[in-house]
Scaffold this motif. Structure first.
Motif, PDB file in Angstrom:
ATOM      1  N   THR A  69      12.372   1.541   0.092  1.00 47.51           N
ATOM      2  CA  THR A  69      12.121   1.209  -0.702  1.00 47.51           C
ATOM      3  C   THR A  69      12.513   1.159  -2.187  1.00 47.51           C
ATOM      4  O   THR A  69      12.645   0.088  -2.232  1.00 47.51           O
ATOM      5  CB  THR A  69      10.291   0.765  -1.442  1.00 47.51           C
ATOM      6  N   LEU A  70      13.383   2.533  -2.223  1.00 46.01           N
ATOM      7  CA  LEU A  70      14.109   2.763  -3.395  1.00 46.01           C
ATOM      8  C   LEU A  70      15.567   2.030  -2.882  1.00 46.01           C
ATOM      9  O   LEU A  70      15.892   1.159  -3.899  1.00 46.01           O
ATOM     10  CB  LEU A  70      14.035   4.151  -3.641  1.00 46.01           C
ATOM     11  N   ILE A  71      15.754   2.186  -1.602  1.00 42.74           N
ATOM     12  CA  ILE A  71      17.564   1.715  -2.074  1.00 42.74           C
ATOM     13  C   ILE A  71      17.337  -0.222  -1.609  1.00 42.74           C
ATOM     14  O   ILE A  71      17.862  -0.719  -2.202  1.00 42.74           O
ATOM     15  CB  ILE A  71      17.358   2.035  -0.499  1.00 42.74           C
ATOM     16  N   ALA A  72      16.070  -0.581  -1.215  1.00 44.60           N
ATOM     17  CA  ALA A  72      16.044  -2.153  -0.752  1.00 44.60           C
ATOM     18  C   ALA A  72      15.965  -2.129  -2.648  1.00 44.60           C
ATOM     19  O   ALA A  72      16.657  -3.070  -2.713  1.00 44.60           O
ATOM     20  CB  ALA A  72      15.108  -1.992  -0.236  1.00 44.60           C
ATOM     21  N   CYS A  73      14.902  -2.077  -3.872  1.00 42.75           N
ATOM     22  CA  CYS A  73      15.507  -2.861  -5.053  1.00 42.75           C
ATOM     23  C   CYS A  73      16.930  -2.855  -5.102  1.00 42.75           C
ATOM     24  O   CYS A  73      17.137  -3.033  -6.414  1.00 42.75           O
ATOM     25  CB  CYS A  73      14.434  -1.540  -5.232  1.00 42.75           C
ATOM     26  N   PHE A  74      17.561  -1.256  -5.110  1.00 43.12           N
ATOM     27  CA  PHE A  74      18.721  -0.802  -5.926  1.00 43.12           C
ATOM     28  C   PHE A  74      19.687  -2.157  -5.508  1.00 43.12           C
ATOM     29  O   PHE A  74      20.690  -2.619  -6.154  1.00 43.12           O
ATOM     30  CB  PHE A  74      18.801   0.317  -5.165  1.00 43.12           C
ATOM     31  N   LYS A  75      19.577  -2.418  -4.181  1.00 39.00           N
ATOM     32  CA  LYS A  75      20.186  -3.179  -3.372  1.00 39.00           C
ATOM     33  C   LYS A  75      20.019  -4.874  -4.358  1.00 39.00           C
ATOM     34  O   LYS A  75      21.036  -5.474  -3.895  1.00 39.00           O
ATOM     35  CB  LYS A  75      19.746  -3.044  -1.825  1.00 39.00           C
ATOM     36  N   LEU A  76      18.988  -5.007  -4.348  1.00 41.16           N
ATOM     37  CA  LEU A  76      18.517  -6.234  -5.103  1.00 41.16           C
ATOM     38  C   LEU A  76      18.531  -6.057  -6.809  1.00 41.16           C
ATOM     39  O   LEU A  76      18.786  -7.526  -7.346  1.00 41.16           O
ATOM     40  CB  LEU A  76      17.618  -6.466  -4.574  1.00 41.16           C
ATOM     41  N   ALA A  77      19.190  -5.090  -7.289  1.00 43.69           N
ATOM     42  CA  ALA A  77      19.586  -4.455  -8.847  1.00 43.69           C
ATOM     43  C   ALA A  77      18.473  -4.816  -9.385  1.00 43.69           C
ATOM     44  O   ALA A  77      17.907  -5.441 -10.439  1.00 43.69           O
ATOM     45  CB  ALA A  77      19.989  -6.110  -9.339  1.00 43.69           C
ATOM     46  N   ALA A  78      16.506  -5.124  -8.013  1.00 39.59           N
ATOM     47  CA  ALA A  78      15.530  -5.180  -9.434  1.00 39.59           C
ATOM     48  C   ALA A  78      15.111  -3.022  -9.382  1.00 39.59           C
ATOM     49  O   ALA A  78      15.905  -2.378  -9.241  1.00 39.59           O
ATOM     50  CB  ALA A  78      14.447  -5.226  -7.354  1.00 39.59           C
ATOM     51  N   VAL A  79      13.785  -2.869 -10.248  1.00 39.01           N
ATOM     52  CA  VAL A  79      14.001  -2.050 -10.395  1.00 39.01           C
ATOM     53  C   VAL A  79      12.407  -1.391  -9.701  1.00 39.01           C
ATOM     54  O   VAL A  79      11.239  -1.783 -10.114  1.00 39.01           O
ATOM     55  CB  VAL A  79      13.660  -2.242 -12.476  1.00 39.01           C
ATOM     56  N   PRO A  80      12.262  -0.489  -9.335  1.00 39.27           N
ATOM     57  CA  PRO A  80      11.260   0.422  -8.680  1.00 39.27           C
ATOM     58  C   PRO A  80      10.476   0.883  -9.773  1.00 39.27           C
ATOM     59  O   PRO A  80      11.620   1.912 -10.709  1.00 39.27           O
ATOM     60  CB  PRO A  80      11.637   0.838  -7.515  1.00 39.27           C
ATOM     61  N   ILE A  81       9.317   1.227  -9.780  1.00 43.91           N
ATOM     62  CA  ILE A  81       8.368   1.634 -11.261  1.00 43.91           C
ATOM     63  C   ILE A  81       7.814   2.886  -9.886  1.00 43.91           C
ATOM     64  O   ILE A  81       7.394   2.565  -9.223  1.00 43.91           O
ATOM     65  CB  ILE A  81       7.570   0.263 -11.635  1.00 43.91           C
ATOM     66  N   ASN A  82       7.524   3.614 -10.021  1.00 46.34           N
ATOM     67  CA  ASN A  82       6.703   4.863 -10.218  1.00 46.34           C
ATOM     68  C   ASN A  82       5.629   4.940  -9.760  1.00 46.34           C
ATOM     69  O   ASN A  82       5.489   5.187 -11.262  1.00 46.34           O
ATOM     70  CB  ASN A  82       7.685   6.730 -10.060  1.00 46.34           C
ATOM     71  N   ILE A  83       4.797   5.281  -9.146  1.00 45.03           N
ATOM     72  CA  ILE A  83       3.421   5.001  -9.616  1.00 45.03           C
ATOM     73  C   ILE A  83       2.916   6.173  -9.448  1.00 45.03           C
ATOM     74  O   ILE A  83       2.714   6.863  -8.244  1.00 45.03           O
ATOM     75  CB  ILE A  83       2.598   3.635  -9.053  1.00 45.03           C
ATOM     76  N   ASN A  84       2.515   7.173 -10.114  1.00 45.26           N
ATOM     77  CA  ASN A  84       1.758   8.551  -9.854  1.00 45.26           C
ATOM     78  C   ASN A  84       0.285   7.926  -8.565  1.00 45.26           C
ATOM     79  O   ASN A  84      -0.511   7.432  -9.048  1.00 45.26           O
ATOM     80  CB  ASN A  84       0.693   9.681 -10.978  1.00 45.26           C
ATOM     81  N   PHE A  85       0.371   8.640  -7.688  1.00 40.09           N
ATOM     82  CA  PHE A  85      -0.691   8.279  -6.302  1.00 40.09           C
ATOM     83  C   PHE A  85      -2.223   8.941  -6.552  1.00 40.09           C
ATOM     84  O   PHE A  85      -2.701   8.954  -6.154  1.00 40.09           O
ATOM     85  CB  PHE A  85       0.175   8.553  -5.185  1.00 40.09           C
ATOM     86  N   ARG A  86      -1.635  10.103  -7.687  1.00 37.24           N
ATOM     87  CA  ARG A  86      -3.215  10.743  -8.197  1.00 37.24           C
ATOM     88  C   ARG A  86      -3.672   9.608  -9.117  1.00 37.24           C
ATOM     89  O   ARG A  86      -5.054  10.365  -9.765  1.00 37.24           O
ATOM     90  CB  ARG A  86      -3.236  12.257  -9.240  1.00 37.24           C
ATOM     91  N   TYR A  87      -3.535   9.012  -9.258  1.00 41.44           N
ATOM     92  CA  TYR A  87      -3.865   8.465 -10.343  1.00 41.44           C
ATOM     93  C   TYR A  87      -5.478   7.605 -10.232  1.00 41.44           C
ATOM     94  O   TYR A  87      -5.464   7.031  -9.164  1.00 41.44           O
ATOM     95  CB  TYR A  87      -2.855   6.882 -11.500  1.00 41.44           C
ATOM     96  N   GLY A  88      -5.933   7.583 -11.101  1.00 45.34           N
ATOM     97  CA  GLY A  88      -7.124   6.372 -11.081  1.00 45.34           C
ATOM     98  C   GLY A  88      -6.935   5.259 -10.953  1.00 45.34           C
ATOM     99  O   GLY A  88      -6.383   4.795 -11.184  1.00 45.34           O
ATOM    100  N   VAL A  89      -8.119   4.280 -11.036  1.00 44.90           N
ATOM    101  CA  VAL A  89      -7.721   2.734 -11.349  1.00 44.90           C
ATOM    102  C   VAL A  89      -7.091   2.813 -12.696  1.00 44.90           C
ATOM    103  O   VAL A  89      -6.672   1.683 -12.114  1.00 44.90           O
ATOM    104  CB  VAL A  89      -9.507   1.648 -11.144  1.00 44.90           C
TER     105      VAL A  89
END
Length: 536
Positions: A69-89
């Protein structure tokens, strides 16, 4: 030249296509196959309207799919955003909206949180769900199974204009406030955390092919990355390893016993951890069931510093290995590295040799003299600012005497030998009767007592002093805690006003996935019940 994450990865693919890039449990993938699958995902995302600047969230634990996912985003010059998987809703919804997410890739186990949170993020229009070892992705409106998306994409590299100016963004953990998106140029992030400047010599890398060229000329090593890829302390070592032709080993979740089994099975040379939160369980698990871990030549901690007792234990367990601490943050990148020595004074404060523009400055932003205290700052390659927060960007990112810098909330002292001693975070200082106490200093000494497994220090209200130092601790054994002995130990190293006046005992001290203390949780403990010990 294009110092771009995707280009640097593709150089390694072209130079070493058959090398193993990633290992996840019993799964192995070569550089060539990782590139092909990332291309397929990139084409699928492009068909969904993802392109330069599009924000794509990843709510994923460590896996091959996370890196795809990260590499695919960088290939498109898109911006991957990290979402903490411990977050509640509510927490997840805040980052979805604040980051302007349009697409989200998540492991199926997080589907319920994602489903509820995306209702509050109108721009989030498309989700991809990845099977994991707990839950199989199910088809639902607005969500596509990840493997179907991969199968639908072309295998060739997408034609995208990419440069070193492409955006890299990392959301902070939000343990003391709302998460903030720190914006970097990719070339700057590569320079400070991706090997673009040699970590030990300080020499800049000559050209975009140097890492892959040197990697091809040498046998690969295996880097075992234990922190979650949603944090720069894991993501950037992973990319550094891939850009230089090495192999990265993952476990989906941190389980100390499984970590040692993976060490025995895969024989990694480098292990990356985050502070005591990982080191202590690893030491405990190894004591219960030791394995052949002789392959390890380096144990490197980033994002959270190791306490002195843990350094001692690691050095005893791995006498031929290097144990290191690095300082840095999402706002500064790499700031310096220190190498563990046995039996240092736990009250001395972490000391690192500075790297790549780290400096201690006064209130005006000018360097202080040796022996003086000030604010830890970073010059050279620094972020562009905070996403959607110009006011905080202006407060933190400054230009002084023509030099652009980021001035952090960390107090530090410049040493005569060029090193920097960290004192503590200014925004976590406790003011007790006019005396300032930095929580990190007290935490270090409390944790150095044999009865304490982990500790977080906060300030609590006091009718006379305004605030009083307090600690939330967990016990190292089943015999309980002799509070008098622990506090006497602290008093041996620190002034009396720094000794915790109240102590709460918790079954486990809660930390962020990065290993950093969760001070909001600790304050909740102190506000929720009477202390287990109160000094007279």
């Amino acid at each position: 030249m294009s110092y771009n994450f995707a280009d640097l990865f593709e150089h390694s693919v072209d130079a070493m296509p058959e090398r193993i890039a990633l290992i996840q449990e019993d799964r192995l993938i070569t550089y060539r196959d990782l590139d092909i699958r990332a291309n397929q995902l990139a084409h699928y995302l492009a068909a969904m309207g993802v392109g330069s600047g599009t924000k794509v969230g990843f709510q994923l634990h460590n896996s091959i799919e996370t890196m795809e996912t990260l590499i695919a985003c960088f290939k498109l010059a898109a911006v991957p955003i990290n979402i903490n998987f411990r977050y509640g809703v509510a927490e997840a919804a805040y980052v979805y909206e604040n980051a302007d997410l349009e697409v989200l890739v998540h492991h199926a186990v997080f589907a319920d949180t994602v489903r509820a949170a995306r209702a509050h993020a109108p721009k989030l229009r498309h989700c991809l769900s990845v099977d994991d070892d707990e839950v199989t992705a199910e088809a639902e409106i607005g969500t596509v199974r990840y493997e179907l998306a991969i199968a639908a994409g072309a295998t060739w590299r997408p034609f995208t204009a990419r440069t070193g100016d492409d955006l890299f963004m990392m959301y902070t953990g939000g343990t003391t406030g709302k998460p903030k998106g720190v914006m970097w140029r990719q070339e700057d992030m590569w320079r400070v955390l991706g090997g673009g400047i040699d970590f030990y010599t300080g020499e800049p890398v000559a050209d975009e092919y140097q890492q892959s060229r040197v990697g091809k000329a040498n046998d690969p090593s295996i880097w075992f990355i234990l922190p979650p890829l949603i944090h720069a302390a894991a993501m950037m070592p992973t990319f550094t390893a891939l850009w230089s032709g090495n192999t990265v080993l993952f476990e989906p979740r941190f389980d100390a016993r499984r970590v040692w089994q993976a060490v025995a099975r895969n024989r990694p040379q480098i292990m990356v951890i985050t502070g005591d939160a990982m080191a202590r369980p690893l030491l405990d698990a190894f004591a219960e069931e030791s394995v052949d871990a002789g392959s390890l030549i380096a144990v490197a901690s980033g994002a959270a510093l190791l306490s002195q007792p843990v350094k001692n234990a690691l050095l005893e367990l791995f006498p031929s290995a290097v144990v290191s601490d690095s300082i840095g943050s999402s706002e500064t990148g790499f700031g310096g590295i220190g190498f563990a020595q046995k039996d240092d004074d736990p009250a001395r404060g972490p000391r690192v040799q500075t790297g790549r523009g780290a400096v201690v400055v006064d209130e005006a932003g000018r360097p202080v003299a040796a022996g003086e205290e000030g604010w830890l700052a970073k010059t050279g390659s620094v972020p562009l600012g905070y996403y959607r927060d110009p006011e905080k960007s202006e407060a933190l990112f400054k230009t002084v005497d023509g030099i652009r810098m980021v001035v952090t909330d960390d107090r530090a002292r410049a040493e005569a030998d060029g090193a920097i001693t960290l004192i503590g975070r200014g925004n976590m200082v406790i003011n007790t009767g006019g005396e300032k106490v930095f929580v990190e200093e007290v935490e270090s000494v409390v944790k150095s007592h044999a009865a304490i497994y982990d500790a977080v220090v906060v300030g609590v209200a006091h009718p006379r002093w305004g605030q009083q130092v307090a600690a939330v601790v967990s016990a190292a054994g089943a015999d309980g805690i002799d509070f008098g002995a622990v506090l006497a130990h602290v008093r041996e190293h620190l002034a009396g006003y720094k000794v915790p006046g109240c102590v709460w005992v918790a079954e486990e001290v809660v930390r962020a996935p990065s290993g950093k203390p969760d001070y909001r949780w600790a304050r909740g403990v102190t506000e929720g019940r009477d202390p287990d010990h109160r000094s007279k």
